[in-house]
Design a protein around this motif. Structure first.
Motif, short mmCIF file in Angstrom:
data_model
loop_
_atom_site.label_atom_id
_atom_site.label_comp_id
_atom_site.label_asym_id
_atom_site.label_seq_id
_atom_site.Cartn_x
_atom_site.Cartn_y
_atom_site.Cartn_z
N ARG A 275 0.81 -1.22 0.00
CA ARG A 275 0.00 0.00 0.00
C ARG A 275 0.85 1.27 0.00
O ARG A 275 0.34 2.36 -0.29
CB ARG A 275 -0.93 0.01 1.21
N CYS A 276 2.13 1.13 0.33
CA CYS A 276 3.00 2.30 0.39
C CYS A 276 3.67 2.62 -0.94
O CYS A 276 4.23 3.71 -1.10
CB CYS A 276 4.07 2.11 1.47
N VAL A 277 3.64 1.71 -1.88
CA VAL A 277 4.26 2.00 -3.18
C VAL A 277 3.30 2.83 -4.01
O VAL A 277 2.10 2.90 -3.71
CB VAL A 277 4.62 0.69 -3.92
N GLN B 292 14.38 -8.22 5.53
CA GLN B 292 15.29 -7.91 4.43
C GLN B 292 14.71 -8.33 3.09
O GLN B 292 14.82 -7.60 2.09
CB GLN B 292 16.64 -8.61 4.65
N GLU B 293 14.06 -9.50 3.06
CA GLU B 293 13.50 -9.96 1.80
C GLU B 293 12.35 -9.06 1.33
O GLU B 293 12.21 -8.79 0.13
CB GLU B 293 13.01 -11.41 1.95
N ALA C 116 10.56 -4.38 -2.14
CA ALA C 116 10.08 -3.00 -2.13
C ALA C 116 11.03 -2.07 -2.89
O ALA C 116 10.60 -1.11 -3.54
CB ALA C 116 9.92 -2.52 -0.69
N LYS C 117 12.32 -2.36 -2.83
CA LYS C 117 13.31 -1.52 -3.53
C LYS C 117 13.06 -1.47 -5.03
O LYS C 117 13.36 -0.48 -5.68
CB LYS C 117 14.73 -2.07 -3.28
N LEU C 118 12.49 -2.54 -5.57
CA LEU C 118 12.25 -2.59 -7.01
C LEU C 118 11.21 -1.57 -7.45
O LEU C 118 11.14 -1.21 -8.62
CB LEU C 118 11.79 -4.00 -7.40
N SER C 119 10.40 -1.09 -6.50
CA SER C 119 9.40 -0.06 -6.81
C SER C 119 9.96 1.34 -6.59
O SER C 119 9.26 2.33 -6.78
CB SER C 119 8.16 -0.24 -5.92
N THR D 107 12.87 3.58 -0.66
CA THR D 107 14.13 3.64 0.07
C THR D 107 13.98 2.93 1.42
O THR D 107 12.88 2.61 1.85
CB THR D 107 14.54 5.09 0.32
N GLN D 108 15.12 2.71 2.07
CA GLN D 108 15.09 2.08 3.39
C GLN D 108 14.29 2.92 4.38
O GLN D 108 13.51 2.39 5.18
CB GLN D 108 16.52 1.90 3.92
N THR D 109 14.46 4.22 4.33
CA THR D 109 13.72 5.11 5.24
C THR D 109 12.23 5.03 4.98
O THR D 109 11.42 4.94 5.92
CB THR D 109 14.20 6.56 5.08
N GLN D 110 11.83 5.05 3.73
CA GLN D 110 10.41 4.94 3.38
C GLN D 110 9.84 3.60 3.82
O GLN D 110 8.70 3.52 4.29
CB GLN D 110 10.23 5.13 1.88
N PHE D 111 10.61 2.56 3.65
CA PHE D 111 10.20 1.22 4.06
C PHE D 111 9.95 1.17 5.57
O PHE D 111 8.92 0.69 6.05
CB PHE D 111 11.28 0.22 3.66
#
Length: 218
Positions: free
Chosen positions: A116-118, A144-145, A150-153, A156-160
C-alpha cells in the motif's frame, strides 16, 4: 489458509514494528455468523484505503477477492489461474476484479502495508511479485526480503521503515478484514464473490466461468 477456531488473528496497528523488532503484538477478532451470498451493493463498498480495481466499471460481472499475502493457496491462484481469468474476462471488459487484503498474520499485514505504500501504479506488480516470491520472503529474514522487493518499486530504506509504522494503513487493512469476516463470513483465503456468489479456495478457471455465465449469460 484457514482460521483457527473461527477466529482471525491479525496484527495491531503497530504490527509492522512489533514483527521486525521481535514483538508479538496481535489482536483476536471474533467471527460473527457468516452471511450467505451478500448483496453486490454491500460488497461494492470499499474499505478505508479504497479498492484496487482491474477491468471496466461497465463490466456485467464483478469478482471480489479476499487474499492474504502469506497464504500459499492465494499465491497458487495468483500465479496459475488469475492470468487466465485476466486475459479471458478482465481484459475483455466482461469482469471487473477487486482485490482486497485479508491478512491472517502479522507478516501478511506487514507485506500488505508495504504494498500500500508503493505508488498506485506499482501496487499490482508488487502484489504479483510478493505472491511469486512468497516462499523466499515469508520464511527466513522476512524484513530484508520484503525490503529487497520494495526496492524494485523505488522505495528507500527510510520509506520502508516509515511505512511499517503507519498506523493509518494498518488500521485500514484491519478494518477491511473485520468487515469481511463479520458481514460476509470470510474465514479463509482466498475467498471470492462473483456478483455476490461465494467461491472459496484456489479454484480452477472453470469454476469462475460457471458463475460468470450464470451472472451474465451470453
Amino acid at each position: 489458509m484457514k482460521t483457527d477456531r473461527r477466529s482471525v488473528i491479525i496484527g495491531s496497528a503497530l504490527a509492522g514494528v512489533a514483527l521486525f523488532a521481535g514483538g508479538t503484538l496481535s489482536a483476536i477478532m471474533d467471527v460473527a455468523d457468516a452471511r450467505a451470498d451478500p448483496s453486490p451493493e454491500a460488497l461494492a463498498q470499499a474499505g478505508p484505503l479504497g479498492d484496487v480495481v482491474l477491468g471496466s466499471d461497465q463490466a456485467p460481472v464483478t469478482i471480489v477477492e479476499y487474499a492474504s499475502l502469506t497464504c500459499p493457496h492465494c499465491a497458487a491462484f495468483a500465479t496459475e489461474t488469475f492470468p487466465q481469468l485476466k486475459e479471458k474476462y478482465i481484459d475483455t471488459g466482461k469482469v471487473k476484479f477487486i482485490f482486497r487484503e485479508m491478512p491472517f498474520d502479522d507478516l501478511a499485514l506487514a507485506a500488505a502495508m508495504v504494498a500500500r505504500c508503493v505508488p498506485k501504479d506499482k501496487f499490482i506488480p508488487m502484489v504479483e511479485m510478493l505472491f511469486e516470491q512468497q516462499k523466499q520472503w515469508a520464511n527466513q529474514n522476512a524484513r530484508q526480503e520484503l525490503f529487497n522487493i520494495a526496492k524494485l518499486s523505488g522505495m528507500t530504506q527510510t520509506q520502508f521503515d516509515e511505512c511499517l509504522k503507519n498506523e493509518e494503513i494498518a488500521k485500514g487493512l484491519i478494518d477491511t478484514s473485520q468487515r469481511a469476516t463479520k458481514e460476509f463470513g470470510v474465514d479463509s483465503t482466498p475467498t471470492f464473490f462473483v456478483n455476490g456468489k461465494i467461491l472459496k479456495g484456489n479454484r480452477p478457471l472453470a469454476d469462475f466461468e460457471a458463475l460468470i455465465k450464470e451472472a451474465a449469460p451470453t
